[in-house]
Structures are given as C-alpha cells and as structure tokens.
Write a protein that holds these residues in place. Structure first.
Motif, PDB file in Angstrom:
ATOM      1  N   PHE A  22     -16.001  13.926 -28.933  1.00  0.00           N
ATOM      2  CA  PHE A  22     -14.925  14.216 -27.986  1.00  0.00           C
ATOM      3  C   PHE A  22     -13.773  13.240 -28.199  1.00  0.00           C
ATOM      4  CE2 PHE A  22     -17.834  11.323 -25.764  1.00  0.00           C
ATOM      5  CZ  PHE A  22     -16.976  10.333 -25.326  1.00  0.00           C
ATOM      6  N   ASN A  23     -12.595  13.713 -27.837  1.00  0.00           N
ATOM      7  CA  ASN A  23     -11.382  12.897 -27.878  1.00  0.00           C
ATOM      8  C   ASN A  23     -10.558  13.267 -26.642  1.00  0.00           C
ATOM      9  OD1 ASN A  23      -8.564  12.117 -28.464  1.00  0.00           O
ATOM     10  ND2 ASN A  23      -9.377  11.511 -30.452  1.00  0.00           N
ATOM     11  N   ILE A  24     -10.312  12.297 -25.784  1.00  0.00           N
ATOM     12  CA  ILE A  24      -9.611  12.546 -24.525  1.00  0.00           C
ATOM     13  C   ILE A  24      -8.393  11.639 -24.461  1.00  0.00           C
ATOM     14  CG2 ILE A  24      -9.792  12.546 -22.002  1.00  0.00           C
ATOM     15  CD1 ILE A  24     -12.852  12.764 -22.396  1.00  0.00           C
ATOM     16  N   ASN A  25      -7.237  12.222 -24.190  1.00  0.00           N
ATOM     17  CA  ASN A  25      -6.002  11.461 -24.016  1.00  0.00           C
ATOM     18  C   ASN A  25      -5.537  11.592 -22.571  1.00  0.00           C
ATOM     19  OD1 ASN A  25      -5.564  10.554 -26.756  1.00  0.00           O
ATOM     20  ND2 ASN A  25      -5.178  12.705 -27.256  1.00  0.00           N
ATOM     21  N   LEU A  26      -5.330  10.451 -21.938  1.00  0.00           N
ATOM     22  CA  LEU A  26      -4.890  10.415 -20.550  1.00  0.00           C
ATOM     23  C   LEU A  26      -3.639   9.557 -20.429  1.00  0.00           C
ATOM     24  CD1 LEU A  26      -8.341   9.736 -18.826  1.00  0.00           C
ATOM     25  CD2 LEU A  26      -7.173  11.934 -18.940  1.00  0.00           C
ATOM     26  N   ASN A  27      -2.696  10.046 -19.665  1.00  0.00           N
ATOM     27  CA  ASN A  27      -1.529   9.243 -19.294  1.00  0.00           C
ATOM     28  C   ASN A  27      -1.513   9.186 -17.767  1.00  0.00           C
ATOM     29  OD1 ASN A  27       1.910   9.762 -18.794  1.00  0.00           O
ATOM     30  ND2 ASN A  27       1.045   7.850 -19.494  1.00  0.00           N
ATOM     31  N   ILE A  28      -1.762   7.992 -17.221  1.00  0.00           N
ATOM     32  CA  ILE A  28      -1.925   7.857 -15.775  1.00  0.00           C
ATOM     33  C   ILE A  28      -1.049   6.718 -15.272  1.00  0.00           C
ATOM     34  CG2 ILE A  28      -3.565   7.555 -13.882  1.00  0.00           C
ATOM     35  CD1 ILE A  28      -5.789   8.407 -15.709  1.00  0.00           C
ATOM     36  N   LYS A  29      -0.346   6.987 -14.184  1.00  0.00           N
ATOM     37  CA  LYS A  29       0.400   5.944 -13.489  1.00  0.00           C
ATOM     38  C   LYS A  29      -0.492   5.361 -12.399  1.00  0.00           C
ATOM     39  CE  LYS A  29       4.060   8.128 -12.105  1.00  0.00           C
ATOM     40  NZ  LYS A  29       5.434   8.326 -11.552  1.00  0.00           N
ATOM     41  N   GLY A  30      -0.552   4.030 -12.344  1.00  0.00           N
ATOM     42  CA  GLY A  30      -1.388   3.374 -11.346  1.00  0.00           C
ATOM     43  C   GLY A  30      -0.752   2.091 -10.855  1.00  0.00           C
ATOM     44  N   ASN A  60       0.824  -1.216   0.000  1.00  0.00           N
ATOM     45  CA  ASN A  60       0.000   0.000   0.000  1.00  0.00           C
ATOM     46  C   ASN A  60       0.853   1.259   0.000  1.00  0.00           C
ATOM     47  OD1 ASN A  60      -2.417  -1.381  -0.052  1.00  0.00           O
ATOM     48  ND2 ASN A  60      -2.643  -1.415   2.168  1.00  0.00           N
ATOM     49  N   GLU A  61       1.980   1.218   0.718  1.00  0.00           N
ATOM     50  CA  GLU A  61       2.895   2.363   0.728  1.00  0.00           C
ATOM     51  C   GLU A  61       3.493   2.598  -0.655  1.00  0.00           C
ATOM     52  OE1 GLU A  61       5.816   1.670   3.708  1.00  0.00           O
ATOM     53  OE2 GLU A  61       4.387   1.787   5.381  1.00  0.00           O
ATOM     54  N   ILE A  62       3.914   1.515  -1.325  1.00  0.00           N
ATOM     55  CA  ILE A  62       4.465   1.644  -2.685  1.00  0.00           C
ATOM     56  C   ILE A  62       3.408   2.206  -3.626  1.00  0.00           C
ATOM     57  CG2 ILE A  62       5.427   0.389  -4.653  1.00  0.00           C
ATOM     58  CD1 ILE A  62       6.567  -1.644  -2.670  1.00  0.00           C
ATOM     59  N   ASN A  63       2.192   1.641  -3.551  1.00  0.00           N
ATOM     60  CA  ASN A  63       1.105   2.081  -4.425  1.00  0.00           C
ATOM     61  C   ASN A  63       0.739   3.538  -4.174  1.00  0.00           C
ATOM     62  OD1 ASN A  63       1.107  -0.527  -5.318  1.00  0.00           O
ATOM     63  ND2 ASN A  63      -0.759  -1.136  -4.274  1.00  0.00           N
ATOM     64  N   GLU A  64       0.760   3.947  -2.899  1.00  0.00           N
ATOM     65  CA  GLU A  64       0.426   5.329  -2.552  1.00  0.00           C
ATOM     66  C   GLU A  64       1.441   6.292  -3.156  1.00  0.00           C
ATOM     67  OE1 GLU A  64      -1.588   8.536  -0.790  1.00  0.00           O
ATOM     68  OE2 GLU A  64      -2.205   6.438  -1.030  1.00  0.00           O
ATOM     69  N   GLN A  65       2.698   5.909  -3.157  1.00  0.00           N
ATOM     70  CA  GLN A  65       3.744   6.780  -3.700  1.00  0.00           C
ATOM     71  C   GLN A  65       3.723   6.805  -5.225  1.00  0.00           C
ATOM     72  OE1 GLN A  65       7.345   5.326  -1.914  1.00  0.00           O
ATOM     73  NE2 GLN A  65       6.800   6.010   0.144  1.00  0.00           N
ATOM     74  N   TRP A  66       3.481   5.654  -5.839  1.00  0.00           N
ATOM     75  CA  TRP A  66       3.478   5.583  -7.300  1.00  0.00           C
ATOM     76  C   TRP A  66       2.151   6.077  -7.869  1.00  0.00           C
ATOM     77  CZ3 TRP A  66       6.878   4.359 -11.176  1.00  0.00           C
ATOM     78  CH2 TRP A  66       6.339   4.064 -12.426  1.00  0.00           C
ATOM     79  N   GLY A  67       1.072   5.631  -7.268  1.00  0.00           N
ATOM     80  CA  GLY A  67      -0.278   5.911  -7.752  1.00  0.00           C
ATOM     81  C   GLY A  67      -1.148   4.692  -7.545  1.00  0.00           C
ATOM     82  N   ASN A  68      -2.298   4.886  -6.894  1.00  0.00           N
ATOM     83  CA  ASN A  68      -3.179   3.757  -6.597  1.00  0.00           C
ATOM     84  C   ASN A  68      -3.880   3.260  -7.853  1.00  0.00           C
ATOM     85  OD1 ASN A  68      -2.726   3.575  -3.747  1.00  0.00           O
ATOM     86  ND2 ASN A  68      -3.906   5.456  -3.501  1.00  0.00           N
TER      87      ASN A  68
END
Length: 458
Positions: free
Chosen positions: A227-235, A57-65
C-alpha cells in the motif's frame, strides 16, 4: 486640673511606638491583610491563562486540531453462526435454529513506513499565539495474508469481497488530500461518520476514513499486498502516530526548532535536532509494544502507545507569573522584616500606614509583571516591573528614613531578593535545593543582625 482621660491614650500610643512586640503584631497583621490582594492577583493570572487556552482552542478548532493517525487497518468481515433452541408454541415441537451474524476482523500491516514533513507556523489572535502546521504524510508498507486460525473460521465464511482498508484520524476536518494505492490500483478514502464530536479538548476522538470494497483478486495474497497512502492534513500543536506495523519505521522532518518529542517511543537518532529544524527517526518492533497484529473484537484503543512531536511555543508567561506570585508572601514578609530591623536598630519611627504603602507597592509588581509579559517576553517584563517597584520603594523609604544608607541597603536587598526568585523560577530540577539554601542564608543573616536587638525592652 489635668484631663486624666488622655493619659491612658498617650500611654497606649507611646507603647505602640516604642514596644517591639506591638510593632511585630502590627507588621504581622498588615502582612496577612496584604495576602488578600495577592490572592486576587493569582486569580487574575489564572483567569488570563484560561482565556489564553480558550483562544488557542478556538484557533485550533478553526484551523484543525492535533493529528493522530491510526492505521492503515485491513477490515475483513466474516460470518459466525449461533445455534438457538426454539419451542413452537402450537405444536410444542423443539427444534434448533441457526442464526447468521456478520463480525469484523481487523489486521495491522506486516510493515509500516511513515514519512512526514511538517511545515509549522504561528497564528495570533490578539495577544495570544499558537502553533499550527501543514503536513505531508506518506504511509507505505505491506500486508500478508490474514490469519483467522485463532477463531477457527472456515475460508468460505470469510467475506473477502467485502474487505476494506480504514484509517482513523483525530482530525478529518484538516484533511486536504487522501490517496490510497493497493499494489497498482487506486482507491478513494471517504469519511465515515461515527456520531462522536470532541467537546473536550483534552480527549482525543478518532474518526474513520475508509475505502470502498477491495477487489477480491487482490486479496488472494499470492504475494504481499503493498500500500501507498498520501495524506495532506492541516493540524495544530502536535502530531502523533500509532505503530501498527509488525515493524514500524518513522521519519518526521520539519524546520521547527523548539520541538518536543513525546509518547511511548522516542527517536533513536542522536542528531535529530539541527540548526535548521529536526529530522527524527523511530524504529519500533512488535516486541516493543503490548498488542498483536490481529483483533477480532473491534478496533482496540491504542492511543496511549502513540508517539510523535509537539510543536510547542516554548514560553509560558502565565505559568512563570503564577510561580512568581506564589513567592509574594515571602517578598512582603522579608521586606517588612528589613524595615522592622532598621526601625528597631536606628530608633526611626515608621507608621503602619507607611508599611501598608510599601506592601501595596510590592503587590503591584505582579500586576505589572502579568500585563507587560502579555506584550513582551518574561525576562523584559520581570526587569521592568522589578526596577519600577524597587525604585519606588527606595525613593519612598528615603522620605521615611531621612538618610541615604538605609534606602540604598533596602534597594540592594530587594534587588537580591527579586534576582533570587527569578533564578528559582527558571530552575526546574534544582529549584528546591537552591531555594532551601537561599532561605537558609537569609535566615542566617537575619539571626546575625537581630542579635543586637534588646528583646527585653518592649
């Protein structure tokens, strides 16, 4: 003159050595005593498992849930009027007062196409590992003209110049890029603080990204608004989407080979998993989900209808170790029973202390299993712990029983017992039936061997 005080002691000592009943009581008592270290070992396994969860959970919290995408949603404000009867305190005159209030309507797209490419990797802290990823997500689709007929709102009371597009996500911390284009016009997505924080990792809190007000001319709906939406998300761990389109099509690709598809809807293509990863596709119609395309009482909570992929680490060593420890009582009881039968049939004396040493050696199997599995895979840890304990007890029994045939029989019996337990641990759907059949066969052999014992003697 003979000392008569020693005669009862000698008689009692001889009874303990020769009586089958006394031996059974002692062995039963020792078995119950050995449950104490077994309980401590199970607590140790649970403690290490909880520690693993905390670190992950700590790793995920720092990187992104985990990432849960809800939207895009067209948010349109409108006016409502409430009439209220008011009495003037001085003149006592009664008159009607009209209050204006701003409400919000939320409209889902006519169609929604989700295209997502996920690049997972593993992150380690100490001995613990979790899966994180970098995702490229494209959302395309269109809106048709919103229908306010359900609440009978005049067009003049619809504030088209205040309309916005919103997207809700469980992870705004991991967003590296967020671009939205309506027809040919670009809009910036900004984060709107909702005052909520996810203190409970088992509960998903959604945060809002929204545009500035949309150009009113685009909301005349002479044609569909695309519409056209581009997202770059770390999870981390998993990614999910809520099918807001009247028709939702989704495609998720990745090079991760141990993905688990879950949620309200599953992929329709049979060839989704390949040697190089997976290519999963979904198609969901409004007929397939129990919610409508427009909402006038706030944004509904639709997380339960999400679908997606879990980038699981397929091995859970602590869970297997805990399942193995649950059979600890069975292993100790059956091992003691084997020594009891050998002692009874061969007339070889085995001291209670020697039973206790054998029992402690059996409990050591689980501490070895847990400690080794933290640095290796479960099979290797099981083999090392099992072979070590079996050799220890076999060699120890050689010094007790003074022959080769009985220690060899004990070693083979323990090997068969640990193999049997390992098979049960690996099985899920057939664990109960295999375990029941195995125990039935063990009971049959014990009944067959014990028929030669003279139970009336002692």
């Amino acid at each position: 003159m003979k000392n008569t005080d020693t005669q009862p002691q000698n008689k009692f000592g001889n009874w303990l050595k020769t009586s089958i009943t006394a031996r059974m009581f002692i062995i039963g008592f020792l078995t119950l005593i050995l449950l104490i270290p077994l309980f401590f070992i199970q607590d140790l396994i649970r403690e290490r498992s909880h520690r693993q969860t905390e670190v992950i959970n700590e790793i995920n919290e720092q990187w992104g849930n985990e990432v849960l995408i809800y939207g895009p949603i067209l948010k349109v404000p409108y006016k409502t009027y409430n009439e209220k009867t008011v009495t003037d305190k001085k003149t006592k005159q009664v008159y009607t007062e009209t209050n204006e209030e701003i409400q919000y309507a939320f409209f889902f797209p006519e169609n929604l196409n989700i295209n997502s490419n996920i690049n997972p990797e593993t992150k380690k802290r100490g001995i613990y590992t979790t899966a994180v990823y970098d995702s490229q997500i494209t959302l395309t689709g269109s809106y048709t003209k919103p229908d306010f007929s359900d609440i009978e709102i005049d067009n003049k009371d619809i504030l088209w110049d205040k309309a916005k597009i919103i997207i809700q996500s469980s992870n705004v911390k991991g967003v590296n890029e967020a671009n939205l284009k309506l027809d040919e016009r670009n809009y910036e997505l900004t984060s709107k603080y909702n005052g909520k924080k996810n203190y409970n990792f088992n509960e998903v809190v959604l945060h809002t990204l929204e545009t500035k007000t949309i150009d009113k001319t685009q909301l005349e709906f002479k044609k569909s608004l695309t519409f056209n939406i581009n997202l770059n998300i770390k999870g981390s761990e998993q990614i999910r989407f809520i099918p807001t389109g009247k028709q939702t099509s989704a495609k998720i690709t990745s090079n991760w080979k141990t993905a688990n598809f879950f949620g309200e809807f599953l992929p329709y293509n049979d060839n989704k998993i390949t040697e190089n990863g997976f290519d999963a596709k979904w198609k969901i119609l409004d007929l397939n989900r129990p919610f409508s395309q427009q909402h006038f009482n706030g944004i509904p909570d639709l997380k339960e209808f999400a679908f997606g992929v879990n980038f699981m680490i397929p091995v859970d060593e602590y869970q297997k170790s805990e399942r193995s420890a649950k059979y600890g009582f069975l292993v100790i009881a059956l091992t003691f029973l084997i020594f009891f039968l050998i002692q009874t049939l061969s007339k070889i004396n085995i001291h209670p202390f020697q039973y206790l040493m054998i029992g402690l050696a059996l409990t050591m199997f689980y501490t070895l299993l847990v400690s080794i599995s933290e640095h290796s895979n479960f099979l290797k840890a099981y083999l090392i712990a099992g072979i070590s304990v079996i050799l220890l007890i076999t060699l120890y029994s050689k010094s007790i029983l003074k022959t080769f045939k009985f220690p060899v029989f004990i070693g083979l019996s323990l090997t068969a017992l640990y193999t049997f337990i390992y098979v049960i641990i690996q099985l899920e759907n057939y664990a109960l039936i295999v375990g029941s059949i195995g125990l039935f066969l063990i009971l049959t052999m014990i009944m067959y061997v014990s028929r030669k014992i003279d139970w009336n003697n002692g």
